[in-house]
Design an enzyme around this catalytic site. Structure first.
Site, PDB file in Angstrom:
ATOM      1  N   LYS A  41     -17.573  -2.035   6.002  1.00 27.31           N
ATOM      2  CA  LYS A  41     -17.988  -3.064   5.036  1.00 27.31           C
ATOM      3  C   LYS A  41     -19.509  -3.067   4.849  1.00 27.31           C
ATOM      4  CE  LYS A  41     -16.680  -7.598   3.498  1.00 27.31           C
ATOM      5  NZ  LYS A  41     -15.879  -8.802   3.684  1.00 27.31           N
TER       6      LYS A  41
ATOM      7  N   MET B 194      23.849   9.934   2.355  1.00 26.30           N
ATOM      8  CA  MET B 194      23.755  11.230   3.037  1.00 26.30           C
ATOM      9  C   MET B 194      24.026  11.063   4.533  1.00 26.30           C
ATOM     10  SD  MET B 194      23.468  14.407   2.497  1.00 26.30           S
ATOM     11  CE  MET B 194      22.522  14.967   1.075  1.00 26.30           C
TER      12      MET B 194
ATOM     13  N   PHE C 279     -10.869  -8.553  13.546  1.00 26.65           N
ATOM     14  CA  PHE C 279      -9.761  -8.882  12.656  1.00 26.65           C
ATOM     15  C   PHE C 279      -9.525  -7.736  11.660  1.00 26.65           C
ATOM     16  CE2 PHE C 279      -8.184 -10.856   8.679  1.00 26.65           C
ATOM     17  CZ  PHE C 279      -6.908 -11.161   9.142  1.00 26.65           C
ATOM     18  N   GLN C 280      -8.292  -7.307  11.585  1.00 20.37           N
ATOM     19  CA  GLN C 280      -7.874  -6.194  10.705  1.00 20.37           C
ATOM     20  C   GLN C 280      -8.650  -4.907  10.974  1.00 20.37           C
ATOM     21  OE1 GLN C 280      -7.662  -7.727   6.607  1.00 20.37           O
ATOM     22  NE2 GLN C 280      -5.538  -8.276   7.030  1.00 20.37           N
TER      23      GLN C 280
ATOM     24  N   GLU D 142       0.816  -1.227   0.000  1.00 22.54           N
ATOM     25  CA  GLU D 142       0.000   0.000   0.000  1.00 22.54           C
ATOM     26  C   GLU D 142       0.842   1.266   0.000  1.00 22.54           C
ATOM     27  OE1 GLU D 142      -0.501  -2.615   1.889  1.00 22.54           O
ATOM     28  OE2 GLU D 142      -2.563  -3.291   1.578  1.00 22.54           O
TER      29      GLU D 142
END
Lengths: 579, 181
Positions: free
Chosen positions: A180, A494, A130-131, A68
Site C-alpha cells: 500500500k 463425470m 489485517f488481510q 476474485e
C-alpha cells in the site's frame, strides 16, 4: 571542444519527469500496454489503485466481478479469445488467495494473465497484519513469474517485465504484489517503457536447421504419419502456417482439448479429438502410425493414456517452444525447438506434397464405427431422456459453427468438445489441464469482452455452474450478451460415470439437489427457461438466440448417461471403449 | 514419466542466476515438487560480477536430471544450469571441529591425527580449540569418527563447492545472453 548545453538537457529531463503516485503509475502502465479491459474487485489494500483508476474511464474499462476467482477466469477467457494479456485486480489476503485456482489454471493452460494484488504496508509485512497473506510465496509454483513491489519507483519497470513475461514464449500468469505504501508513494515518473529483453529469460529457443531437415526426411519417408496438435498452434498464432503444412503433407491431424478450432472441424484432414473421451480413430491409430508429429502439445496423460503403451511403434517429431516439454513424457526422435510460427514454414518448404489415401481410409472406417455406435445415437436419439449430444447438435445448427463455445469441466465439457462445430480459431474456451469446475461462467464474461462481435455460449453442468454462480451478477450489471446452457443431470456427472464404471455404481456423494436455475437467473434479471422434453428443445435453443441479451437455458438431460468413447484410466490409448 | 531404469547418481548442479530475492525458494520448490532431497546447497557470487552461482548436490537418474535441468532453466531469473557427476568436477567441503584444549594437550595422538588430516587451527582458547579441514566427504567423516572418542564438542560441515573441470567460466555465455556475441 564542444561544451554540452547542460542547461537545456536539464530542462528537457525535468519536462519529462512528473511526480505521480505509484497507484497512478500502475494505471499508466496498463494504458501503455493497451490492456483495455480489467477484471477485479476493490478492497482495503488496493484502494489507491482503484482511486487512480476512477479517472481513466475513457481509456480503461473495468469490470467489477463478484468474486476474485471469477475475475481471474474472466481475464483468462479474455486472453483466450483476444490473444491479448488478461488483467485482474485483487486486494490483499483473501482477495489474493481467491485468485490462486485461476492462476494455477492459467499456468497449466499457458494463458497470459497479469494479476495485480494489493498488499499491506511494507512495514507491516510479516506481522500478521489485517488481510496480510504471503501471496508471493503462495503463488510461486503456479506463476511464470511473480514479484513484490515495496517502492513505487519500481512499478513501471516491473509491470513492463510482467507483461513481457506473461505474453512471450510459452505464455503464462504473472503476479505482481504491490504494498500500500508503494501505491501511495509519490515519485519521479519518467514515462513507461515496454520491455523486450531480459537477459536471464529466453522465450524463443534457437531453431536448429539440422532438426528441421531430419524432421522433413522422416515426414517424406513415412507411410502412416499422424499429426497431433495442441494449443501451441493457437498461442503461436500459427493457424495459417499449420494449415499450409497440413495440406501439403496430406497427413491426418488430430487435436488435443485445447487445440480445438485451430483448423475448422470440417476440414478433410481433421480426424478429431485425442485422448480419454476423444475420437476412436485417432486414439486407436496413434498406436499404428509409424510417425507421430506433435505440434505445440505436451503429451498430457489424458491424451496419452498409459505411456508405456503409447505410440511405441512410432518415431516422434516434437515441435515445441518450451524446451522442458521435449522428452518430458514422450521421447522425441527429432526435437524441433522453437515457435511453430517460425518452424512450421521451414518444415513445409522441405516436405513433399503427398496424399495418404489408404491411411486416411483407415480413419474413415473407424470413424464410421464410432459414428454408428456412439455419435449418431448420441446426437439423434428418438426416445428416452434428452442427451447432451443432441443439445450440441441443435446448437451447431443455430451457430453454424461461428460461436465461441465456453465449456465447463466434466461430461458437459467432453460432449461440447467432441461435438461443437468450430469454424474459427480461438472459439473453444475451457479449462484443460487443471479441470477447474466453475470456470465457464466467468470465462465467458471475459471471452465476450475479448471477442465482443461474436456469439458466446456457455455449456456447463449443474455442478460446475454453482461453483461460480455469483458471476450472474457481473453479467447482470453489464447487460452482457452471454448465452448460458446448463446441462442438468442432477449429478456430478463425470464423477458418477466413473463411480458407475469403476466403483460398482456406488454413487458416493455425487447426486445433487439443485436450485431452480431459471428462478435464480430471474432474480438477476436474466431471462431463462427450463426444458426437459425433446419436442421443446429445438424451439428453446432458437428462442435463446432470438432473445436479446443474456439468457439461461436449463436442459434436463438423462441422469445416468455416459460419455463415450472412453479410455479407462491406466489403460493404453488403443484400448479405448466405444461402450 | 518415462520409465526410469537407470540408477540414481550423485549430481553436482551449477546454476548461474540473477541475484534476486526469492530465487532460492523458486529453485527449492522445483526439487520439492519432484520429491528430490537436496543433499547440499551453496549460494555464492560467481566469476562474473552480479551473477550468483548455486552449487547443489542431489541424487538423480540421468533422465530425471536432464528434465530437472530444463525445468530449472524455465525460471525467468535462471541464466544457465549445468550438471556433472563427481568425475567431472573438483569438489571440496569445509569442516570445523571443536575439541577441548586439554584433550589435545594430554593426547599426543590427537595432535598426530589432526596433522595427518591437514587440519588447520582456527582458534585456541583455554577451554577449547577449533580446527578446520577442507576435503571430500569421506575424509572429513573419517576425522569426525576418530575424534569422537576424545570428546568432539561440536562439528559442522559446509555445503559442497564444486568447480567444473571442463568449463571456460560464464563470462562468454553471459555475453551471449546479453546479445553481444
Amino acid at each position: 571542444m564542444e561544451i554540452p548545453d547542460t542547461k537545456t538537457n536539464e530542462k528537457e529531463d525535468t519536462r519529462n519527469v512528473r511526480k505521480i503516485s505509484g497507484a497512478l503509475a500502475v494505471i499508466e502502465a496498463l494504458v501503455a500496454e493497451e490492456a483495455d479491459v480489467i477484471f477485479g474487485l476493490p478492497g482495503g489494500a488496493n484502494l489507491a489503485i482503484y482511486d487512480a483508476l476512477f479517472d481513466y474511464e475513457q481509456q480503461l474499462k473495468h469490470i467489477l466481478v463478484r468474486h476474485e476467482q471469477g475475475g481471474i477466469h474472466a481475464a483468462q477467457g479474455y486472453a483466450r479469445t483476444s490473444g491479448k494479456v488478461g488483467v485482474v485486480f485483487a486486494t490483499s489476503g483473501p482477495g489474493a488467495t481467491n485468485l490462486l485456482t485461476g492462476i494455477a489454471d492459467a499456468m497449466i493452460d499457458s494463458t497470459p494473465v497479469v494479476c495485480i494484488t494489493g498488499q499491506v504496508f511494507a512495514h507491516l509485512l510479516g506481522s500478521d497484519a489485517f488481510q496480510e497473506t504471503d501471496i508471493v510465496n503462495m503463488s510461486m509454483p503456479v506463476t511464470k513469474w511473480n514479484y513484490q513491489i515495496t517502492n513505487a519507483e519500481e512499478i513501471p519497470s516491473v509491470l513492463a517485465k510482467a507483461f513481457y513475461i506473461a505474453r512471450s514464449g510459452r505464455p503464462g500468469p504473472v503476479l505482481i504484489d504491490i504494498t500500500k505504501n508503494a501505491q501511495l508513494q509519490e515519485f519521479d515518473y519518467r514515462g513507461y517503457e515496454k520491455c523486450h529483453h531480459i537477459r536471464s529469460y529466453r522465450p524463443r529457443p534457437i531453431v536448429r536447421e539440422q532438426y528441421i531437415q531430419q524432421a522433413a526426411d522422416l515426414i517424406n519417408t513415412a507411410k502412416k504419419p499422424l499429426i497431433v496438435w495442441g494449443q501451441g498452434v493457437i498461442l503461436g498464432g500459427a493457424e495459417n502456417e499449420f494449415k499450409t503444412f497440413l495440406e501439403k503433407s496430406g497427413i491426418p491431424g488430430a487435436w488435443t482439448l485445447l487445440g480445438a478450432g485451430a483448423i475448422p472441424s470440417d476440414h478433410a484432414l481433421n480426424v478429431g479429438m485425442l485422448g480419454m473421451h476423444g475420437n476412436y480413430a485417432p486414439n486407436v491409430l496413434t498406436n499404428e502410425c509409424d510417425l507421430l508429429i506433435a505440434i505445440g502439445m505436451r503429451f498430457d496423460d489424458r491424451v496419452t493414456g498409459r505411456l508405456d503403451r503409447y505410440a511405441k511403434q512410432a518415431k516422434v517429431i516434437h515441435l515445441d517452444i518450451d524446451p522442458a516439454e521435449i522428452d518430458k513424457n514422450v521421447k522425441a526422435t527429432v526435437p524441433v525447438w522453437g515457435d511453430c510460427k517460425e518452424t512450421l514454414p521451414l518444415l513445409t518448404s522441405l516436405i513433399d506434397k503427398r496424399e495418404h489415401k489408404e491411411w486416411l481410409r483407415q480413419f474413415h472406417a473407424l470413424y464410421k464405427e464410432e459414428f454408428e455406435t456412439v455419435i449418431y445415437p448420441e446426437l439423434n436419439p428418438v426416445s428416452g431422456e434428452v442427451t447432451m449430444g443432441e443439445v450440441i447438435r441443435i446448437l451447431n445448427e443455430c451457430t453454424k459453427g461461428d460461436a465461441v463455445i465456453v465449456s465447463d469441466v466434466g461430461q458437459n465439457q467432453m460432449t461440447a468438445s467432441r461435438y461443437a462445430k468450430l469454424n474459427h480459431t480461438r472459439s473453444k474456451v475451457t479449462s484443460g489441464g487443471l479441470g477447474t469446475m466453475g470456470f465457464a461462467l466467468p470465462a465467458a464474461i471475459g471471452a465476450k469482452y475479448g471477442a465482443p462481435e461474436r456469439t458466446v455460449v456457455v455449456i456447463a453442468g449443474d455442478g460446475g455452474f454453482q461453483m461460480n454462480i455469483q458471476e450472474l451478477g457481473t453479467i447482470m450489471q453489464n447487460s452482457l450478451d452471454v448465452k448460458i446452457i446448463i446441462l442438468n443431470n442432477r449429478f456430478l456427472g463425470m464423477v458418477r460415470q466413473w463411480q458407475e464404471l469403476f466403483n460398482d455404481r456406488r454413487y458416493s456423494f455425487s447426486d445433487m439437489e439443485n436450485p431452480d436455475f431459471v428462478a435464480v437467473a430471474a432474480a438477476y434479471g436474466i431471462s431463462g427457461r427450463c426444458v426437459s422434453e425433446r419436442s421443446e428443445l429445438d424451439g428453446a435453443i432458437k428462442d435463446m438466440f432470438n432473445n436479446k441479451g443474456p439468457y439461461l437455458l436449463e436442459v434436463m438431460v438423462g441422469k445416468e448417461n455416459n460419455v463415450f468413447p472412453m479410455v479407462p484410466q491406466g489403460a493404453g490409448i488403443s484400448e479405448i471403449r466405444l461402450r | 514419466m518415462i520409465k526410469q531404469d537407470s540408477p540414481r547418481k550423485e549430481y553436482n548442479l551449477t546454476i548461474y542466476t540473477e541475484n534476486n530475492v526469492g530465487l532460492l525458494s523458486r529453485i527449492c520448490l522445483i526439487f520439492t515438487r519432484r520429491q528430490i532431497n537436496v543433499e547440499s546447497l551453496n549460494a555464492s557470487p560467481s566469476e562474473v560480477e552480479g551473477i550468483h552461482r548455486f552449487n547443489i548436490l542431489i541424487y538423480e537418474t540421468v533422465q530425471g536430471m536432464s528434465k530437472l535441468a530444463r525445468h530449472l532453466e524455465k525460471l525467468t531469473e535462471v541464466l544457465k544450469v549445468y550438471y556433472h557427476t563427481n568425475e567431472n568436477v573438483i569438489w571440496q567441503e569445509l569442516a570445523m571441529y571443536k575439541v577441548a584444549t586439554n584433550v589435545i594437550e594430554e593426547h599426543v595422538d590427537v595432535e598426530r591425527l589432526l596433522r595427518r588430516y591437514g587440519a588447520r587451527t582456527v582458534a585456541i582458547r583455554k577451554e577449547y580449540t577449533v580446527f578446520e579441514v577442507s576435503g571430500q566427504r569421506g575424509e572429513t567423516d573419517e576425522l569426525t569418527s576418530v575424534l569422537q572418542p576424545y570428546g568432539l564438542i561440536e562439528f559442522v560441515r559446509s555445503a559442497r563447492l564444486a568447480i567444473i573441470k571442463d568449463s571456460e567460466g560464464f563470462n562468454r555465455k553471459l555475453r551471449e545472453f546479453d546479445g553481444i556475441v
